[in-house]
Design a protein around this motif. Structure first.
Motif, short mmCIF file in Angstrom:
data_model
loop_
_atom_site.label_atom_id
_atom_site.label_comp_id
_atom_site.label_asym_id
_atom_site.label_seq_id
_atom_site.Cartn_x
_atom_site.Cartn_y
_atom_site.Cartn_z
N VAL A 1 0.79 -1.22 -0.14
CA VAL A 1 0.02 -0.20 -0.10
C VAL A 1 0.98 1.28 -0.03
O VAL A 1 1.96 1.44 0.71
CB VAL A 1 -0.90 0.06 1.45
CG1 VAL A 1 -1.72 1.41 1.28
CG2 VAL A 1 -1.89 -1.26 1.24
N THR A 2 0.68 2.05 -1.09
CA THR A 2 1.42 3.38 -1.14
C THR A 2 0.52 4.46 -0.69
O THR A 2 -0.34 4.52 -1.08
CB THR A 2 2.17 3.70 -2.53
OG1 THR A 2 0.88 3.63 -3.35
CG2 THR A 2 2.97 2.58 -2.72
N THR A 3 1.26 5.57 0.18
CA THR A 3 0.58 6.71 0.52
C THR A 3 1.43 7.68 0.07
O THR A 3 2.64 7.57 -0.28
CB THR A 3 0.33 6.70 2.20
OG1 THR A 3 1.60 6.75 2.96
CG2 THR A 3 -0.37 5.58 2.64
N ARG A 4 0.97 9.06 0.31
CA ARG A 4 1.95 10.05 0.07
C ARG A 4 3.11 10.32 0.87
O ARG A 4 4.18 10.76 0.31
CB ARG A 4 1.11 11.42 0.21
CG ARG A 4 0.05 11.62 -0.79
CD ARG A 4 -0.84 12.71 -0.72
NE ARG A 4 -1.84 12.90 -1.65
CZ ARG A 4 -2.46 13.82 -2.05
NH1 ARG A 4 -2.22 14.74 -1.42
NH2 ARG A 4 -3.48 13.58 -2.86
N SER A 5 3.14 9.65 2.08
CA SER A 5 4.44 9.75 2.71
C SER A 5 5.15 8.50 2.93
O SER A 5 6.02 8.43 3.62
CB SER A 5 3.90 10.38 4.08
OG SER A 5 3.03 9.57 4.76
N HIS B 1 3.51 0.63 2.71
CA HIS B 1 3.33 -0.62 3.81
C HIS B 1 3.36 -1.86 3.10
O HIS B 1 2.90 -1.92 1.98
CB HIS B 1 1.93 -0.38 4.41
CG HIS B 1 1.73 1.01 5.05
ND1 HIS B 1 1.76 1.09 6.59
CD2 HIS B 1 1.31 2.07 4.80
CE1 HIS B 1 1.35 2.31 7.00
NE2 HIS B 1 1.31 2.90 5.89
N TRP C 1 6.46 -0.60 7.97
CA TRP C 1 6.25 0.62 7.40
C TRP C 1 7.29 1.47 6.99
O TRP C 1 8.29 1.49 7.79
CB TRP C 1 5.37 1.31 8.70
CG TRP C 1 4.90 2.82 8.23
CD1 TRP C 1 4.71 3.41 7.04
CD2 TRP C 1 4.92 3.94 9.10
NE1 TRP C 1 4.10 4.75 7.32
CE2 TRP C 1 4.40 4.88 8.58
CE3 TRP C 1 5.12 4.00 10.53
CZ2 TRP C 1 4.25 6.25 9.21
CZ3 TRP C 1 4.97 5.10 11.40
CH2 TRP C 1 4.41 6.34 10.44
N ARG D 1 8.57 6.89 2.55
CA ARG D 1 8.41 7.21 1.18
C ARG D 1 9.75 7.65 0.54
O ARG D 1 10.39 7.28 -0.34
CB ARG D 1 7.31 7.90 0.73
CG ARG D 1 7.23 7.93 -0.69
CD ARG D 1 6.05 8.33 -1.31
NE ARG D 1 5.84 8.18 -2.63
CZ ARG D 1 4.73 7.62 -3.32
NH1 ARG D 1 3.91 7.21 -2.65
NH2 ARG D 1 4.64 7.34 -4.75
#
Length: 137
Positions: free
Chosen positions: A87-91, A94, A112, A115
């Motif tokens: 799972v990628t987020t802006r920061s 995971h 975790w 990025r």
């Protein structure tokens, strides 16, 4: 063969690692944690990531499980066809890696990563190695 604590310490050696956990996806409980949690509470993170892992492992839309007792065939536990989830987020990133065991288990490693400093390819390789060598007691 490393135990839970050693495994999590090795996961934290990954570039950009901010936190890591070993989670039982059937109960949503963390079996071990280290570092930070994205929401400040490891138990909340474990419960939330367990929901994602459970969906990927159990729903045919994501991956068909190998035959086992739950499917009316075979003698071993259900073996999720999913190896890992990203799972990628802006920061951050995971990475969840399912752990195969000789007994009926439903656990995964979760790391975790920041990025800016994290490396997804390296994290996948390292978590696969850690999952293969993990000794659950």
């Amino acid at each position: 063969m490393p135990g839970i604590d050693e495994c999590l310490l090795e996961a934290m050696a990954l570039p950009g690692a901010r936190g890591a956990a070993l989670v039982d996806w059937s109960s949503g409980l963390a079996l071990g944690t280290i570092g930070e949690s994205p929401v400040g509470d490891h138990e909340t993170t474990a419960a939330e990531t367990a929901e994602l892992a459970r969906a990927a492992a159990e729903y045919e839309s994501f991956a068909r499980a190998e035959p086992g007792p739950a499917h009316g065939g075979g003698t071993g536990p259900v073996d999720p066809a999913v190896e890992d989830l990203i799972v990628t987020t802006r920061s951050g990133f995971h990475v969840l890696r399912f752990v195969e065991t000789s007994f009926d288990s439903s656990v995964f490693l979760h790391v975790w990563l920041d990025r800016a400093d994290g490396n997804l390819a390296l994290a996948r390789i390292k978590l696969r190695s850690l999952a293969e060598g993990l000794v659950l007691r």
